[in-house]
Enzyme design. Structure first.
Site, PDB file in Angstrom:
ATOM      1  NE  ARG A  75      -0.004   0.316   5.215  1.00  0.00           N
ATOM      2  CZ  ARG A  75       0.700   1.031   5.441  1.00  0.00           C
ATOM      3  NH1 ARG A  75       0.973   2.207   4.863  1.00  0.00           N
ATOM      4  NH2 ARG A  75       1.291   0.830   6.536  1.00  0.00           N
ATOM      5  N   GLY A  77       1.688   4.958   1.703  1.00  0.00           N
ATOM      6  CA  GLY A  77       1.819   5.360   3.160  1.00  0.00           C
ATOM      7  C   GLY A  77       3.235   4.897   3.932  1.00  0.00           C
ATOM      8  CG  PHE A  81      -0.076  -0.336  16.478  1.00  0.00           C
ATOM      9  CD1 PHE A  81       0.453  -1.379  16.789  1.00  0.00           C
ATOM     10  CD2 PHE A  81      -1.237  -0.042  17.201  1.00  0.00           C
ATOM     11  CE1 PHE A  81       0.104  -2.212  17.688  1.00  0.00           C
ATOM     12  CE2 PHE A  81      -1.752  -0.720  17.967  1.00  0.00           C
ATOM     13  CZ  PHE A  81      -1.112  -2.074  18.399  1.00  0.00           C
ATOM     14  CB  ALA A 143      -3.749   5.785   9.632  1.00  0.00           C
ATOM     15  N   GLY A 145      -4.100   4.443   4.077  1.00  0.00           N
ATOM     16  CA  GLY A 145      -3.049   3.785   3.144  1.00  0.00           C
ATOM     17  C   GLY A 145      -3.693   2.996   2.074  1.00  0.00           C
ATOM     18  CB  CYS A 175       1.801   8.497   9.242  1.00  0.00           C
ATOM     19  SG  CYS A 175       0.540   7.543   9.541  1.00  0.00           S
TER      20      CYS A 175
END
Length: 224
Positions: A75, A77, A81, A143, A145, A175
């Site tokens: 992916r 990004g 976690f 986040a 991604g 990130c």
């Protein structure tokens, strides 16, 4: 448009990656419609395709003590976690069929998390040029991604922090941003949260609204 949903409980990253690969192939071939994976991972650090392992701060001994695995995913990004009490949505969509570009798609993922946070009086924001995801002031709440295959089929997606153990984030540069905090819905709201599964359902509802999709749940056997 109707979108089937698959819910997995504490799926390992390997299982999730293989399932996404299979679903992407079937979606590209037109054998299935747009599909959403909803799941949680056991404690795991994942790194994007740029393999920015310099942002992993924990030594192998520390990782063993934490019980955390490290995986490289295909992916976009940086490192992040994944773990319990964090909602993860992996949409397998045809952006071509939905007439969406990559930017509008990411904005829809941002809106999904922003709308869910607003249910609890939390004002989150996205659309930042220099930092991905969704933020409450300078604290990262969710986040993003994604991977887009053949210019159209999506996989991976978003991770929304309901109430994960935020201490795990101290062992990475989340990130790739070293001067910002990571936060959670529980930490930001003044409202008592319901069960995490309720919040996840609200997140899925927000996703369906953002992309104008109808929901229906299916079992993996239905995809055979």
């Amino acid at each position: 448009m109707s979108q089937p949903r698959i819910t997995l409980s504490k799926a390992t990253v390997d299982v999730a990656l293989e399932l996404q690969r299979l679903l992407v192939e079937r979606r590209r071939a037109g054998l299935i419609g747009d599909t959403l994976l909803s799941l949680q991972h056991p404690p795991t650090f994942t790194v994007g395709k740029r393999k920015t392992l310099q942002n992993l701060l924990a030594t192998p001994d520390v990782l063993d003590k934490l019980g955390v695995e490290v995986h490289v995913a295909d992916r976009g990004g940086d490192i992040t976690f994944h773990g319990p009490r964090q909602a993860i949505l992996y949409p397998i969509l045809s952006l071509k069929d939905m007439k969406l570009g990559a930017r509008k798609y990411v904005e829809g993922l941002e809106d999904t998390m922003i709308d869910t946070a607003s249910l609890y009086g939390v004002r989150a924001q996205g659309r930042f040029k220099t930092r991905t995801g969704v933020w409450v002031e300078d604290r990262k709440l969710g986040a993003i991604g994604v991977r887009i295959s053949s210019g159209s089929i999506t996989s991976h997606g978003l991770a929304f922090n309901i109430d994960p153990d935020l201490n795990f984030f101290t062992h990475i540069v989340p990130c790739g941003i070293s001067d910002k905090e990571v936060t959670s819905l529980k930490k930001e709201t003044q409202i008592t949260l319901p069960d995490e599964h309720v919040v996840t359902e609200q997140l899925i509802e927000s996703f369906a609204t953002a992309f104008k999709l109808e929901k229906r749940s299916i079992d993996l056997d239905d995809l055979q």
